[in-house]
Write an enzyme that holds these catalytic residues in place. Structure first.
Site, PDB file in Angstrom:
ATOM      1  N   HIS A 113      35.455  36.784  43.170  1.00 18.27           N
ATOM      2  CA  HIS A 113      35.590  37.468  41.882  1.00 18.27           C
ATOM      3  C   HIS A 113      36.691  36.814  41.033  1.00 18.27           C
ATOM      4  O   HIS A 113      36.456  36.412  39.889  1.00 18.27           O
ATOM      5  CB  HIS A 113      35.915  38.951  42.134  1.00 18.27           C
ATOM      6  N   GLU A 114      37.874  36.686  41.621  1.00 15.14           N
ATOM      7  CA  GLU A 114      38.992  36.124  40.858  1.00 15.14           C
ATOM      8  C   GLU A 114      38.752  34.655  40.530  1.00 15.14           C
ATOM      9  O   GLU A 114      39.173  34.162  39.482  1.00 15.14           O
ATOM     10  CB  GLU A 114      40.316  36.333  41.598  1.00 15.14           C
TER      11      GLU A 114
HETATM   12 ZN    ZN Z   1      37.639  41.187  37.147  1.00 10.66          ZN
END
Ligand code: ZN
Length: 503
Positions: free
Chosen positions: A265-266
């Site tokens: 995600h990051e």
């Molecule tokens: Zn996010």
């Protein structure tokens, strides 16, 4: 005219340097700083933010922008220079409308509310937080009144996170989601045994989780020469330049899935920031266009890539090499299904693809009620619990697992939540669009080749930074306006493939 433009650009770059210095101090605060640094750090940050703000709204900036009107008109609108003048003017006019005393009072109220919220959550006692929330809402209404061009005060708040978006548009999209998603939740709840995620539970030492995360995101584009991955209590991504990207994650040693998906995600956020054109470096255009477009990138890598079948063809051998005892005998189908386990839960940040948007719709509806004065704040916990029951069939055991779970309202962040759900929708709009241009994507992903995908996203989205409005940028990358249907089709198909057909 060029010397006037050069002066503007130089002045704006200095403002940007101050903002980046504050951003780096804030990154440090959440990753490296010893706890006793906190008191002084708050002062450092306040000074840097004040200097950046004062320099940005200086009359000289307004004067330069004024003198550049005809120069701007002489340039192609899509050029870097015309875009810088245009976006700087929009930011400048907006920031000049807010009196300095109000901004200061909001910052002070938010930091007091933050302290009260932490204590309220620890004691699961909403009453501790109530007076501070009331003060935040009062100040938000004053803030919204600085922008009389918005008939609905909620639109003024939304505009800070998603420029140009209105509450009515959000409501229309969310009402459509409400027609489909609750029935899917009911189906999944009734067939919980169909998917087992036991493979992700056990003992996974943090050091090995880090090795695994990096091994995977290096294939996505994480470059050890220009990126870092550190630990923070609430994962986030930040940057000082396109060649200095800071990701954070956290390790739950009994649950591998958390750091695995947080890392992807990051990394998606990081790829967006790293992909902004180097010609925009140090300008206010060198960042993602809006929060929902940003979230579309993190969700695309986390969900459309990381929870797909071809991804697991590529990733399972890597997972096996890091955790041979736990994954040596696990097959692809099992790990793919485990990565897609869905179930209603109380906490937003732990929610899966199916239930996440419902957590957001609940918050959006309550925020609007509060801003419009239709919901007395003391009745908020009851209203929260009623909607949890309605959308997810769950009742929080206490306010810490309900209305007090998120940090946003303590900081006065109303209008932020909707962008998370819109990011989910946009990620699938983009995914559908890129299929035509990348016919071999499935095979590429199963071999761990993500450069073609990254290049496509870079050309259509990342390189532009903030040059265009969110609406224009969405048009460029997704080929149309915001549309919930691709996401609903994707979700319905996925739920049925994992949990059986809905009759
Ligand atoms: Zn996010």
């Amino acid at each position: 005219m060029e010397h006037v433009f050069d002066e503007l650009k130089r002045s704006l770059m200095e403002v940007q340097d101050l903002r980046i210095a504050a951003g780096l101090m804030s990154w440090d605060q959440q990753t490296m700083m010893p706890p006793r640094g906190a008191a002084t750090r708050a002062e450092h940050l306040a000074t840097l933010s004040r200097l950046a703000h004062e320099r940005f709204i200086a009359p000289r900036i307004g004067d330069l922008l004024e003198r550049l009107t005809s120069y701007e008109a002489s340039l192609p609108p899509e050029s870097d220079d015309a875009s810088l003048i245009r976006v700087a003017r929009r930011d400048y006019e907006k920031q000049c409308k807010v009196p300095a005393e109000l901004a200061e009072e909001q910052a002070r109220a938010a930091s007091q509310a933050r302290v009260a919220w932490i204590e309220a959550r620890r004691n699961a006692d909403f009453a501790i937080f109530l007076p501070y929330l009331e003060r935040n809402v009062e100040l938000l209404l004053e803030y919204a009144a600085c922008f009389p061009e918005h008939a609905d005060p909620y639109d003024a708040l939304l505009d800070d996170y998603e420029s140009g978006l209105t509450a009515t548009e959000v409501e229309t999209v969310f009402n459509r989601l409400k027609e489909v998603q609750p029935a899917l939740v009911a189906h999944v709840t009734a067939h919980q045994d169909a998917v087992d995620d036991a493979v992700f539970w056990g003992h996974f030492p943090a050091e090995q989780q880090r090795t695994l995360s990096i091994a995977i995101i290096e294939h996505f584009g994480f470059d050890p020469e220009g990126w870092r991955l550190d630990i923070a209590p609430h994962p986030f991504a930040s940057k000082t330049s396109t060649t200095d990207i800071r990701l954070t994650t956290r390790y739950n040693e009994s649950h591998l899935a958390e750091s695995l998906f947080a890392g992807m995600h990051e990394c998606g956020h990081g790829l967006y920031e790293a992909g902004v054109s180097p010609t925009l470096e140090r300008t206010l255009l060198s960042r993602g266009c809006s929060l929902s477009l940003h979230e579309s990138q993190s969700r695309l890598w986390e969900n459309l890539v990381g929870r797909s079948r071809p991804f697991w063809t590529f990733a399972l051998p890597i997972v096996r090499s890091v955790f041979p005892d736990q994954f040596g005998a696990v097959d692809e189908e099992t790990v793919y299904r485990a990565a897609n386990k869905m179930h209603p839960s109380l906490i937003r940040v732990e929610a899966d693809e199916l239930t996440y948007n419902l957590h957001i719709i609940l918050r959006f509806e309550l925020e609007r009620e509060m801003i419009h004065g239709r919901l007395a704040l003391r009745d908020l916990p009851e209203a929260w619990n009623a909607k949890m029951e309605q959308y997810l069939g769950l009742t929080p055991p206490d306010d810490a697992h309900g209305v007090l779970q998120d940090i946003h309202w303590s900081g006065g962040g109303f209008g932020y939540f909707p962008t998370y759900a819109l990011g989910n929708l946009i990620s699938v709009q983009i995914w559908d669009r890129l299929q035509d241009d990348l016919p071999d994507l499935t095979e590429q992903m199963s071999r761990g080749e993500f450069a073609p995908l990254r290049t496509w996203l870079g050309e259509r989205l990342h390189q532009h930074g903030r040059k265009f409005t969110p609406r224009e940028t969405l048009q460029k990358v997704a080929g149309g306006p915001l549309d919930p249907e691709p996401y609903l089709r994707y979700l319905t198909a996925k739920v049925q493939s994992l949990y059986g057909p809905i009759r």
